[in-house]
Design a protein around this motif. Structure first.
Motif, PDB file in Angstrom:
ATOM      1  N   ALA A   1     -40.209   3.494  -8.826  1.00  0.00           N
ATOM      2  CA  ALA A   1     -39.041   2.776  -8.327  1.00  0.00           C
ATOM      3  C   ALA A   1     -38.106   3.735  -7.616  1.00  0.00           C
ATOM      4  N   CYS A   2     -37.246   3.158  -6.776  1.00  0.00           N
ATOM      5  CA  CYS A   2     -36.209   3.933  -6.115  1.00  0.00           C
ATOM      6  C   CYS A   2     -35.050   2.999  -5.768  1.00  0.00           C
ATOM      7  N   VAL A   3     -33.892   3.587  -5.508  1.00  0.00           N
ATOM      8  CA  VAL A   3     -32.735   2.853  -5.028  1.00  0.00           C
ATOM      9  C   VAL A   3     -32.475   3.300  -3.594  1.00  0.00           C
ATOM     10  N   ILE A   4     -32.393   2.347  -2.677  1.00  0.00           N
ATOM     11  CA  ILE A   4     -32.259   2.659  -1.256  1.00  0.00           C
ATOM     12  C   ILE A   4     -31.109   1.861  -0.651  1.00  0.00           C
TER      13      ILE A   4
ATOM     14  N   THR B   1     -36.783   3.314 -15.091  1.00  0.00           N
ATOM     15  CA  THR B   1     -35.903   2.653 -14.122  1.00  0.00           C
ATOM     16  C   THR B   1     -34.483   2.499 -14.652  1.00  0.00           C
ATOM     17  N   ASP B   2     -34.326   2.067 -15.895  1.00  0.00           N
ATOM     18  CA  ASP B   2     -32.986   1.832 -16.424  1.00  0.00           C
ATOM     19  C   ASP B   2     -32.178   3.126 -16.461  1.00  0.00           C
ATOM     20  N   LYS B   3     -32.819   4.236 -16.803  1.00  0.00           N
ATOM     21  CA  LYS B   3     -32.131   5.530 -16.819  1.00  0.00           C
ATOM     22  C   LYS B   3     -31.728   5.924 -15.405  1.00  0.00           C
ATOM     23  N   MET B   4     -32.604   5.675 -14.422  1.00  0.00           N
ATOM     24  CA  MET B   4     -32.269   5.973 -13.032  1.00  0.00           C
ATOM     25  C   MET B   4     -31.048   5.181 -12.595  1.00  0.00           C
ATOM     26  N   LEU B   5     -31.039   3.884 -12.902  1.00  0.00           N
ATOM     27  CA  LEU B   5     -29.908   3.039 -12.504  1.00  0.00           C
ATOM     28  C   LEU B   5     -28.632   3.446 -13.227  1.00  0.00           C
ATOM     29  N   GLY B   6     -28.745   3.764 -14.506  1.00  0.00           N
ATOM     30  CA  GLY B   6     -27.575   4.159 -15.269  1.00  0.00           C
ATOM     31  C   GLY B   6     -26.998   5.492 -14.836  1.00  0.00           C
TER      32      GLY B   6
END
Length: 264
Positions: free
Chosen positions: A163-166, A180-185
């Motif tokens: 996953a990534c946030v773009i 993913t949740d750790k990345m978003l947090g």
């Protein structure tokens, strides 16, 4: 008969609830499941004995689902049945996640079991292609989806996350082993406003294990980060508690685009 090798997270419970008959549930002592009860805990040093026990119970299919951390091995504890698997186990421990899973699948198949993916056991975990929410993505989101495809290919080569946030043609965050949740947090407050979560399997990965998952917590974290929506690959990302996920996204005016990934 089906057996689960269950890890942590929501997926094992979702699979168990959806099946018409409860499967036999096994789990590593070092990664016990959060929401289901294991019938048998085992150590990797006793994998051979576990496989013999499963055959004796009439198990013919095995489904691996949930997150598992790499265990430390106590070599002096290897049992005789596992000694013969030692070369494969050592290769798996030296590989990245994808390579290790391929070797584990090979061990299970070599022992005579059919390895079943979670979405094969419960096809309803996959949403059909299309827009699942009331809100649809704007025209600029197509370009972000193509960027996500490129990032996914890069992460596959590096055996990183799924996953990534773009946003605005830039990659704001990439998933690591933390999830993913750790990345978003971990996104600094306000930096991802108007961005998108992209999630898909790594190209070329064996889809019988480690297929990506989103659920209500993912939707909540995306809303907290101020994202516009979520793009997932059709047939490649499982969605837990789908009604709740869509309800949360609709309430925030966010989209969920289940997208067919173009061929490279």
């Amino acid at each position: 008969m089906l057996a689960l090798i269950a890890g942590t997270g929501e997926l094992p419970r979702a699979v168990v609830r959806a099946l018409p008959q409860r499967p036999l549930i096994c789990a590593l002592e070092t990664s016990p499941p959060d929401f289901v009860t294991a019938d048998r805990l085992f150590r990797l040093e006793h994998l051979g004995s576990l496989l013999r026990w499963l055959r004796a119970q009439g198990v013919t299919q095995i489904c691996m689902c949930g997150a598992v951390s790499r265990p430390d091995i106590r070599w002096q504890s290897l049992d005789l049945s596992t000694v013969f698997l030692l070369p494969s186990i050592l290769r798996a421990l030296r590989r990245g996640d994808d390579g290790a899973l391929r070797i584990v699948i090979g061990i299970l198949e070599g022992a005579g079991f059919d390895v079943l993916a979670a979405h094969e056991a419960v096809p309803a975990l996959l949403l059909p292609e299309g827009i699942a929410t009331r809100t649809a993505p704007g025209g600029e989101i197509a370009a972000l989806a193509r960027l996500g495809d490129r990032v996914s290919a890069e992460q596959a080569r590096e055996d990183l996350g799924q996953a990534c946030v773009i946003r605005d043609g830039q990659v704001l965050a990439r998933e690591t082993d933390s999830g993913t949740d750790k990345m978003l947090g971990g996104l600094p407050f306000g930096t991802a406003l108007g961005g998108v979560l992209y999630k898909a399997p790594k190209p070329g990965q064996d889809r019988r294990a480690d297929l990506p998952v989103i659920g209500p917590q993912t939707a909540a974290r995306c809303a907290e980060a101020g994202l516009k929506g979520i793009i997932i690959e059709a047939g490649g990302v499982m969605v837990l508690d789908q009604t709740d996920v869509i309800r949360r996204l609709d309430a925030e005016g966010m989209f969920l685009w289940v997208r067919e990934r173009p061929s490279p």
